[in-house]
Design a protein around this motif. Structure first.
Motif, PDB file in Angstrom:
ATOM      1  N   UNK A  69       0.827  -1.212   0.000  1.00  6.67           N
ATOM      2  CA  UNK A  69       0.000   0.000   0.000  1.00  6.67           C
ATOM      3  C   UNK A  69       0.857   1.256   0.000  1.00  6.67           C
ATOM      4  N   UNK A  70       2.010   1.191   0.671  1.00  8.71           N
ATOM      5  CA  UNK A  70       2.924   2.338   0.667  1.00  8.71           C
ATOM      6  C   UNK A  70       3.595   2.499  -0.699  1.00  8.71           C
ATOM      7  N   UNK A  71       4.083   1.403  -1.244  1.00  5.78           N
ATOM      8  CA  UNK A  71       4.777   1.473  -2.531  1.00  5.78           C
ATOM      9  C   UNK A  71       3.825   1.873  -3.655  1.00  5.78           C
ATOM     10  N   UNK A  72       2.580   1.393  -3.597  1.00  8.12           N
ATOM     11  CA  UNK A  72       1.596   1.701  -4.638  1.00  8.12           C
ATOM     12  C   UNK A  72       0.850   3.003  -4.357  1.00  8.12           C
ATOM     13  N   UNK A  73       1.123   3.604  -3.194  1.00  7.47           N
ATOM     14  CA  UNK A  73       0.472   4.855  -2.809  1.00  7.47           C
ATOM     15  C   UNK A  73      -1.056   4.746  -2.915  1.00  7.47           C
ATOM     16  N   UNK A  74      -1.593   3.707  -2.310  1.00  8.89           N
ATOM     17  CA  UNK A  74      -3.031   3.464  -2.361  1.00  8.89           C
ATOM     18  C   UNK A  74      -3.783   4.463  -1.481  1.00  8.89           C
ATOM     19  N   UNK A  75      -5.068   4.607  -1.762  1.00 18.00           N
ATOM     20  CA  UNK A  75      -5.880   5.598  -1.058  1.00 18.00           C
ATOM     21  C   UNK A  75      -6.058   5.235   0.413  1.00 18.00           C
ATOM     22  N   UNK A  76      -6.391   6.239   1.215  1.00 16.40           N
ATOM     23  CA  UNK A  76      -6.645   6.006   2.636  1.00 16.40           C
ATOM     24  C   UNK A  76      -7.835   5.083   2.836  1.00 16.40           C
ATOM     25  N   UNK A  77      -8.818   5.179   1.955  1.00 16.98           N
ATOM     26  CA  UNK A  77      -9.998   4.317   2.069  1.00 16.98           C
ATOM     27  C   UNK A  77      -9.602   2.852   1.899  1.00 16.98           C
ATOM     28  N   UNK A  78      -8.744   2.574   0.928  1.00 13.05           N
ATOM     29  CA  UNK A  78      -8.310   1.193   0.709  1.00 13.05           C
ATOM     30  C   UNK A  78      -7.480   0.701   1.879  1.00 13.05           C
ATOM     31  N   UNK A  79      -6.612   1.575   2.406  1.00 13.04           N
ATOM     32  CA  UNK A  79      -5.794   1.195   3.554  1.00 13.04           C
ATOM     33  C   UNK A  79      -6.670   0.840   4.755  1.00 13.04           C
ATOM     34  N   UNK A  80      -7.737   1.627   4.957  1.00 14.45           N
ATOM     35  CA  UNK A  80      -8.635   1.370   6.084  1.00 14.45           C
ATOM     36  C   UNK A  80      -9.339   0.029   5.926  1.00 14.45           C
TER      37      UNK A  80
END
Length: 321
Positions: free
Chosen positions: A101-112
Motif C-alpha cells: 500500500x505504501x509502494x503503490x500509494x493506495x488511497x486512505x480508504x483502501x488502507x482502512x
C-alpha cells in the motif's frame, strides 16, 4: 528486473490467473502495477506473494455489472482463493500488503479496508481459541470421531459426526459475523455472537432423539434425566445462553441483546431470502447459509437424526472480502 526473473514472474502470474479464472482486464491491471512497482522498488522474498498483493488490489478496484444494469465492486475473486493459489498465509499477506500500500500509494480508504480486514482476523483468531474449549465442554471430542467410510452415491447419507458439527458451527458463526461490520472487529460482541451459534447447535442436537452421542454427557446445560432410557427430547429447543455465560464468562444482558437484535433477525432474513433452508418455525433444524465464496458444511434435521448434506470450501469470514 532482469529479463530472466521477469519471464519467471510472468509465467507464475499466468498460472495464478488461470487458477483463479481471472478476467483479462483485471489481470492486465495487476501485472502493470507489479511491473511499475518492481521497476522502482526491490521486492524481497517470493515474487508470487507480491503478485498476490497486486492481484488483490486489482480485484477490489474492478467493477462488475450485475443483473438489472447495476454494478458490483470487485470481480468476485475472493482473498481466500488468491491466498490459496499463491500459497500465502493470511499473516504473511497482511505484512506484504502494508508495504504494498505504501509502494503503490493506495488511497486512505483502501488502507482502512485492509486494516479492518486485519482486525477482523485478529478477533476471529482470539474467538477460535475460545470456541474450541467451549465446544468440547458441550459436545464430544471431535478428534475421537471414528474414521468415515467411503460410500457410493446410491448409499444412504451418513449421519453427521462431531467434526461436522464443529465445522458447521464455526462456519455459521464467521458467516454471520461477516455480515455485521459493527461486530466483526469487536471482541466482546463477537464472543456473544459465538455463544448464540453454540446455543443453536446445542438445541438442534438435543432435539434429535437418536443423536445423544454428539453431546458431552458431563455438560452442565443438559436437561434433567438426559442420560436415562426414558428421556424424551423437548418439543422446542431450549435457550442456554445464560448457562453458557455463567460457565464461560459471558455477559448475560449483552449476549441476550445480541441474540434478540442481531442473531434472530438475521437468521429469519436468511430464511425469507431462501438462503437457508429448514422445515420448521422454531429453528429446530440446522441449516446451511449460502455464500458464493465460502461454503459451509450443511446439516439437516430429519426427525430422527442429523445428516451431513454437503461440504463446500470454507474459511474464515475475513477471507470473504
Amino acid at each position: 528486473m532482469p529479463s530472466g526473473e521477469e519471464r519467471r514472474a510472468s509465467d507464475s502470474f499466468d498460472k495464478l490467473c488461470q487458477d483463479l479464472n481471472l478476467d483479462p482486464e483485471t489481470g492486465a491491471e495487476a501485472w502493470g502495477s507489479f511491473q511499475r512497482i518492481g521497476s522502482t522498488y526491490t521486492l524481497e522474498g517470493e515474487t508470487l506473494h507480491w503478485l498476490a498483493c497486486a492481484l488483490y488490489v486489482a480485484c477490489r478496484k474492478s467493477i462488475t455489472p450485475t443483473v438489472g444494469k447495476g454494478t458490483m465492486e470487485g470481480n468476485g475473486v475472493s482473498l481466500t482463493r488468491i491466498l490459496r493459489s499463491s500459497k500465502l498465509s493470511l499473516i504473511q499477506f497482511f505484512s506484504k500488503m502494508k508495504k504494498w500500500t505504501d509502494m503503490a500509494n493506495l488511497s486512505q480508504d483502501f488502507r482502512k479496508r485492509v486494516e479492518q480486514l486485519e482486525r477482523n482476523f485478529e478477533v476471529s483468531t482470539v474467538i477460535f481459541r475460545k470456541f474450541e474449549p467451549i465446544f468440547l465442554d458441550m459436545f464430544q471430542n471431535r478428534h475421537q470421531d471414528p474414521p468415515r467410510l467411503q460410500r457410493s452415491r446410491k448409499q444412504r447419507r451418513l449421519p453427521c459426526s462431531v467434526r461436522d458439527a464443529f465445522s458447521f458451527c464455526w462456519t455459521l458463526f464467521v458467516y454471520i459475523k461477516g455480515n455485521f461490520r459493527m461486530i466483526g472487529d469487536d471482541l466482546v460482541n463477537s464472543y456473544h455472537l459465538l455463544l448464540c451459534c453454540l446455543d443453536l447447535m446445542f438445541g438442534n442436537a438435543l432435539l434429535c432423539p437418536n443423536r445423544k452421542d454428539l453431546l458431552n454427557q458431563g455438560f452442565e446445560g443438559l436437561p434433567p434425566g438426559f442420560g436415562s432410557q426414558d428421556y424424551k427430547p423437548p418439543v422446542h429447543p431450549p435457550c442456554i445462553i445464560e448457562k453458557l455465560c455463567d460457565l464461560h464468562d459471558g455477559l448475560i444482558v449483552e449476549a441476550k441483546g445480541i441474540k434478540e437484535h442481531y442473531w434472530k433477525p438475521y437468521i429469519k432474513k436468511l430464511f425469507e431470502r431462501k438462503v437457508s433452508k429448514m422445515d420448521c418455525t422454531h429453528l429446530n433444524c440446522t441449516f446451511t447459509p449460502y455464500c458464493p465464496v465460502n461454503t459451509a458444511v450443511c446439516l439437516c434435521y430429519n426427525n430422527d437424526d442429523l445428516f451431513l448434506v454437503c461440504k463446500v470450501n470454507c474459511t474464515d469470514a475475513y477471507a470473504c472480502d
